[in-house]
Structures are given as C-alpha cells and as structure tokens.
Design a protein around this motif. Structure first.
Motif, PDB file in Angstrom:
ATOM      1  N   ALA A  31       0.832  -1.211   0.000  1.00 54.28           N
ATOM      2  CA  ALA A  31       0.000   0.000   0.000  1.00 54.28           C
ATOM      3  C   ALA A  31       0.865   1.261   0.000  1.00 54.28           C
ATOM      4  CB  ALA A  31      -0.943  -0.007   1.200  1.00 54.28           C
ATOM      5  N   ASP A  32       1.903   1.265   0.817  1.00 52.03           N
ATOM      6  CA  ASP A  32       2.786   2.422   0.902  1.00 52.03           C
ATOM      7  C   ASP A  32       3.515   2.646  -0.424  1.00 52.03           C
ATOM      8  OD1 ASP A  32       4.050   4.529   2.507  1.00 52.03           O
ATOM      9  OD2 ASP A  32       5.878   3.312   2.305  1.00 52.03           O
ATOM     10  N   GLY A  33       4.008   1.582  -1.024  1.00 52.77           N
ATOM     11  CA  GLY A  33       4.707   1.690  -2.302  1.00 52.77           C
ATOM     12  C   GLY A  33       3.801   2.153  -3.425  1.00 52.77           C
ATOM     13  N   ARG A  34       2.544   1.745  -3.397  1.00 50.29           N
ATOM     14  CA  ARG A  34       1.579   2.174  -4.407  1.00 50.29           C
ATOM     15  C   ARG A  34       1.254   3.658  -4.240  1.00 50.29           C
ATOM     16  NH1 ARG A  34      -0.861  -1.258  -7.497  1.00 50.29           N
ATOM     17  NH2 ARG A  34      -2.948  -0.396  -7.418  1.00 50.29           N
ATOM     18  N   THR A  35       1.105   4.097  -2.982  1.00 52.99           N
ATOM     19  CA  THR A  35       0.838   5.511  -2.716  1.00 52.99           C
ATOM     20  C   THR A  35       1.998   6.369  -3.213  1.00 52.99           C
ATOM     21  OG1 THR A  35      -0.538   5.006  -0.814  1.00 52.99           O
ATOM     22  CG2 THR A  35       0.413   7.218  -0.898  1.00 52.99           C
ATOM     23  N   HIS A  36       3.213   5.937  -2.912  1.00 49.64           N
ATOM     24  CA  HIS A  36       4.394   6.677  -3.367  1.00 49.64           C
ATOM     25  C   HIS A  36       4.437   6.759  -4.887  1.00 49.64           C
ATOM     26  CE1 HIS A  36       8.682   7.288  -4.377  1.00 49.64           C
ATOM     27  NE2 HIS A  36       8.603   8.159  -3.400  1.00 49.64           N
ATOM     28  N   LEU A  37       4.120   5.672  -5.565  1.00 49.33           N
ATOM     29  CA  LEU A  37       4.139   5.658  -7.020  1.00 49.33           C
ATOM     30  C   LEU A  37       3.074   6.597  -7.596  1.00 49.33           C
ATOM     31  CD1 LEU A  37       5.454   4.507  -9.546  1.00 49.33           C
ATOM     32  CD2 LEU A  37       3.834   2.603  -9.423  1.00 49.33           C
ATOM     33  N   VAL A  38       1.887   6.573  -7.034  1.00 45.42           N
ATOM     34  CA  VAL A  38       0.816   7.468  -7.494  1.00 45.42           C
ATOM     35  C   VAL A  38       1.240   8.928  -7.310  1.00 45.42           C
ATOM     36  CG1 VAL A  38      -1.528   8.269  -6.994  1.00 45.42           C
ATOM     37  CG2 VAL A  38      -1.066   5.819  -7.191  1.00 45.42           C
ATOM     38  N   ASP A  39       1.907   9.219  -6.209  1.00 46.87           N
ATOM     39  CA  ASP A  39       2.388  10.583  -5.952  1.00 46.87           C
ATOM     40  C   ASP A  39       3.450  11.017  -6.960  1.00 46.87           C
ATOM     41  OD1 ASP A  39       0.687  10.736  -3.776  1.00 46.87           O
ATOM     42  OD2 ASP A  39       2.271  10.422  -2.288  1.00 46.87           O
ATOM     43  N   ARG A  40       4.087  10.079  -7.624  1.00 44.84           N
ATOM     44  CA  ARG A  40       5.163  10.357  -8.586  1.00 44.84           C
ATOM     45  C   ARG A  40       4.693  10.215 -10.042  1.00 44.84           C
ATOM     46  NH1 ARG A  40       9.433  12.866  -7.827  1.00 44.84           N
ATOM     47  NH2 ARG A  40      10.624  11.432  -9.134  1.00 44.84           N
ATOM     48  N   GLU A  41       3.386  10.376 -10.257  1.00 50.74           N
ATOM     49  CA  GLU A  41       2.827  10.229 -11.599  1.00 50.74           C
ATOM     50  C   GLU A  41       3.497  11.158 -12.614  1.00 50.74           C
ATOM     51  OE1 GLU A  41      -1.415  10.505 -14.008  1.00 50.74           O
ATOM     52  OE2 GLU A  41      -1.345  11.084 -11.914  1.00 50.74           O
ATOM     53  N   ALA A  42       3.751  12.394 -12.240  1.00 50.96           N
ATOM     54  CA  ALA A  42       4.376  13.343 -13.171  1.00 50.96           C
ATOM     55  C   ALA A  42       5.759  12.853 -13.597  1.00 50.96           C
ATOM     56  CB  ALA A  42       4.470  14.733 -12.546  1.00 50.96           C
ATOM     57  N   ALA A  43       6.513  12.279 -12.662  1.00 54.34           N
ATOM     58  CA  ALA A  43       7.842  11.744 -12.990  1.00 54.34           C
ATOM     59  C   ALA A  43       7.715  10.583 -13.970  1.00 54.34           C
ATOM     60  CB  ALA A  43       8.565  11.297 -11.723  1.00 54.34           C
ATOM     61  N   ALA A  44       6.742   9.696 -13.744  1.00 54.02           N
ATOM     62  CA  ALA A  44       6.547   8.557 -14.646  1.00 54.02           C
ATOM     63  C   ALA A  44       6.157   9.028 -16.049  1.00 54.02           C
ATOM     64  CB  ALA A  44       5.492   7.607 -14.089  1.00 54.02           C
ATOM     65  N   LEU A  45       5.344  10.055 -16.143  1.00 56.51           N
ATOM     66  CA  LEU A  45       4.956  10.584 -17.451  1.00 56.51           C
ATOM     67  C   LEU A  45       6.150  11.213 -18.171  1.00 56.51           C
ATOM     68  CD1 LEU A  45       1.496  12.117 -16.516  1.00 56.51           C
ATOM     69  CD2 LEU A  45       1.922  10.059 -17.890  1.00 56.51           C
ATOM     70  N   LYS A  46       7.000  11.906 -17.422  1.00 57.49           N
ATOM     71  CA  LYS A  46       8.220  12.495 -17.993  1.00 57.49           C
ATOM     72  C   LYS A  46       9.145  11.394 -18.527  1.00 57.49           C
ATOM     73  CE  LYS A  46      12.300  15.123 -16.559  1.00 57.49           C
ATOM     74  NZ  LYS A  46      12.951  15.844 -15.461  1.00 57.49           N
ATOM     75  N   ILE A  47       9.297  10.330 -17.750  1.00 59.00           N
ATOM     76  CA  ILE A  47      10.141   9.208 -18.170  1.00 59.00           C
ATOM     77  C   ILE A  47       9.544   8.534 -19.403  1.00 59.00           C
ATOM     78  CG2 ILE A  47      11.055   6.956 -17.483  1.00 59.00           C
ATOM     79  CD1 ILE A  47      10.972   8.141 -14.540  1.00 59.00           C
ATOM     80  N   ALA A  48       8.220   8.376 -19.426  1.00 58.97           N
ATOM     81  CA  ALA A  48       7.560   7.760 -20.590  1.00 58.97           C
ATOM     82  C   ALA A  48       7.849   8.570 -21.851  1.00 58.97           C
ATOM     83  CB  ALA A  48       6.057   7.646 -20.355  1.00 58.97           C
ATOM     84  N   ASP A  49       7.778   9.893 -21.758  1.00 59.09           N
ATOM     85  CA  ASP A  49       8.089  10.749 -22.908  1.00 59.09           C
ATOM     86  C   ASP A  49       9.534  10.556 -23.347  1.00 59.09           C
ATOM     87  OD1 ASP A  49       5.522  11.795 -22.958  1.00 59.09           O
ATOM     88  OD2 ASP A  49       6.064  13.628 -21.868  1.00 59.09           O
ATOM     89  N   TRP A  50      10.446  10.485 -22.366  1.00 55.74           N
ATOM     90  CA  TRP A  50      11.861  10.292 -22.687  1.00 55.74           C
ATOM     91  C   TRP A  50      12.075   8.935 -23.378  1.00 55.74           C
ATOM     92  CZ3 TRP A  50      15.716   6.879 -21.960  1.00 55.74           C
ATOM     93  CH2 TRP A  50      16.999   7.309 -22.292  1.00 55.74           C
ATOM     94  N   LEU A  51      11.447   7.899 -22.853  1.00 49.21           N
ATOM     95  CA  LEU A  51      11.580   6.568 -23.455  1.00 49.21           C
ATOM     96  C   LEU A  51      11.089   6.572 -24.900  1.00 49.21           C
ATOM     97  CD1 LEU A  51      10.424   4.288 -20.502  1.00 49.21           C
ATOM     98  CD2 LEU A  51      12.735   4.378 -21.493  1.00 49.21           C
ATOM     99  N   ARG A  52       9.910   7.141 -25.129  1.00 42.21           N
ATOM    100  CA  ARG A  52       9.355   7.183 -26.491  1.00 42.21           C
ATOM    101  C   ARG A  52      10.306   7.890 -27.460  1.00 42.21           C
ATOM    102  NH1 ARG A  52       4.349   9.071 -23.837  1.00 42.21           N
ATOM    103  NH2 ARG A  52       2.982   7.269 -23.613  1.00 42.21           N
ATOM    104  N   ALA A  53      10.963   8.942 -26.985  1.00 45.14           N
ATOM    105  CA  ALA A  53      11.847   9.731 -27.840  1.00 45.14           C
ATOM    106  C   ALA A  53      13.203   9.065 -28.074  1.00 45.14           C
ATOM    107  CB  ALA A  53      12.059  11.120 -27.232  1.00 45.14           C
ATOM    108  N   ASN A  54      13.596   8.133 -27.205  1.00 43.53           N
ATOM    109  CA  ASN A  54      14.962   7.623 -27.252  1.00 43.53           C
ATOM    110  C   ASN A  54      15.129   6.122 -27.447  1.00 43.53           C
ATOM    111  OD1 ASN A  54      16.871   9.987 -26.574  1.00 43.53           O
ATOM    112  ND2 ASN A  54      15.143  10.220 -25.171  1.00 43.53           N
ATOM    113  N   VAL A  55      14.083   5.333 -27.195  1.00 43.83           N
ATOM    114  CA  VAL A  55      14.232   3.877 -27.243  1.00 43.83           C
ATOM    115  C   VAL A  55      13.065   3.268 -28.033  1.00 43.83           C
ATOM    116  CG1 VAL A  55      14.487   1.765 -25.893  1.00 43.83           C
ATOM    117  CG2 VAL A  55      15.401   3.919 -24.996  1.00 43.83           C
ATOM    118  N   ALA A  56      13.408   2.686 -29.168  1.00 47.04           N
ATOM    119  CA  ALA A  56      12.385   2.081 -30.019  1.00 47.04           C
ATOM    120  C   ALA A  56      11.836   0.803 -29.370  1.00 47.04           C
ATOM    121  CB  ALA A  56      12.967   1.746 -31.378  1.00 47.04           C
ATOM    122  N   PRO A  57      10.530   0.589 -29.518  1.00 50.73           N
ATOM    123  CA  PRO A  57       9.947  -0.656 -29.015  1.00 50.73           C
ATOM    124  C   PRO A  57      10.244  -1.822 -29.950  1.00 50.73           C
ATOM    125  CG  PRO A  57       8.247   0.675 -30.030  1.00 50.73           C
ATOM    126  CD  PRO A  57       9.523   1.483 -30.084  1.00 50.73           C
TER     127      PRO A  57
END
Length: 124
Positions: A31-57
């Motif tokens: 529960a604590d780890g999930r709360t922390h992750l939800v609080d870091r949503e903006a960071a995850a979205l920033k990383i997702a943008d970086w991944l899309r721009a730099n690493v092909a699927p």
C-alpha cells in the motif's frame, strides 16, 4: 496505471524480500509503495516521454526494468525508482514480461539502450 497492475509499487512488482515479512508487513509495504508511485505520476509521465523519444519498441521483452532505470537516471540526471521506470514503460506501450521478483523485462531496442548507455558514460 496502478489500477491495471495491482502489484505495481515504487519498488517494482510486489514487495522487496516478501518471504521475510509477515502478511501485515507485506500489505503495508504494498500500500505504501503504491501511494508513493501514485504521488510520482508526473515523474513517470516524464520518463515515458523520454523513453518514447529515445528507445524504439520491439516485440520481444529482453531489457530489465532495473537495468533501464539506471540508464534513464544517467540520461535525465535524476533518481528514478524501479516502479517509476516500469510505470513509464507500460504507459509508453512497450511489450513486457514478468519472470519473477520486482523487475519486468521490456521489449526495447538493445541498440538504442546501448546508445543511451554509451552517451551516459563519462569516458565517451
């Protein structure tokens, strides 16, 4: 993202070293780890943008989330949790596979991962 992946936390999938914890401890840590992750949503979205721009699927998941978290940290100059990297890669739509433990494997171009790693090395 956490709704579709109920074991996803800031640590990764599940809890760290679950066999050494009571059920109550595992539930609390999850529960604590999930709360922390939800609080870091903006960071995850920033990383997702970086991944899309730099690493092909690619189709076949072979790149460890834990390895990739370190490459992203070097590239963006910020600490990234394993869970943030996993959430970002899922958001970005990479193929994935869970083998065991906290990490996932992702379908990411090894050539792109190597290029990103080489750029992050101080001797390059």
């Amino acid at each position: 993202m956490v709704e579709r992946h109920p074991q996803l936390t800031s640590f990764g999938i599940g809890t760290f070293n679950p066999g050494s914890k009571t059920t109550a401890q595992r539930h609390f840590e999850l529960a604590d780890g999930r709360t922390h992750l939800v609080d870091r949503e903006a960071a995850a979205l920033k990383i997702a943008d970086w991944l899309r721009a730099n690493v092909a699927p690619i189709r076949t998941p072979t790149v460890s989330s834990y390895h990739m978290k370190h490459e992203v940290e070097k590239a963006i100059g910020e600490y990234v949790t394993n869970g943030e990297l996993i959430a970002a890669a899922l958001i970005a739509g990479y193929a994935f596979k869970h083998t065991d433990g906290l990490n996932l494997l992702f379908g990411m171009s090894k050539r792109d991962v190597k290029r990103v790693a080489d750029v992050g090395r101080p001797d390059r």
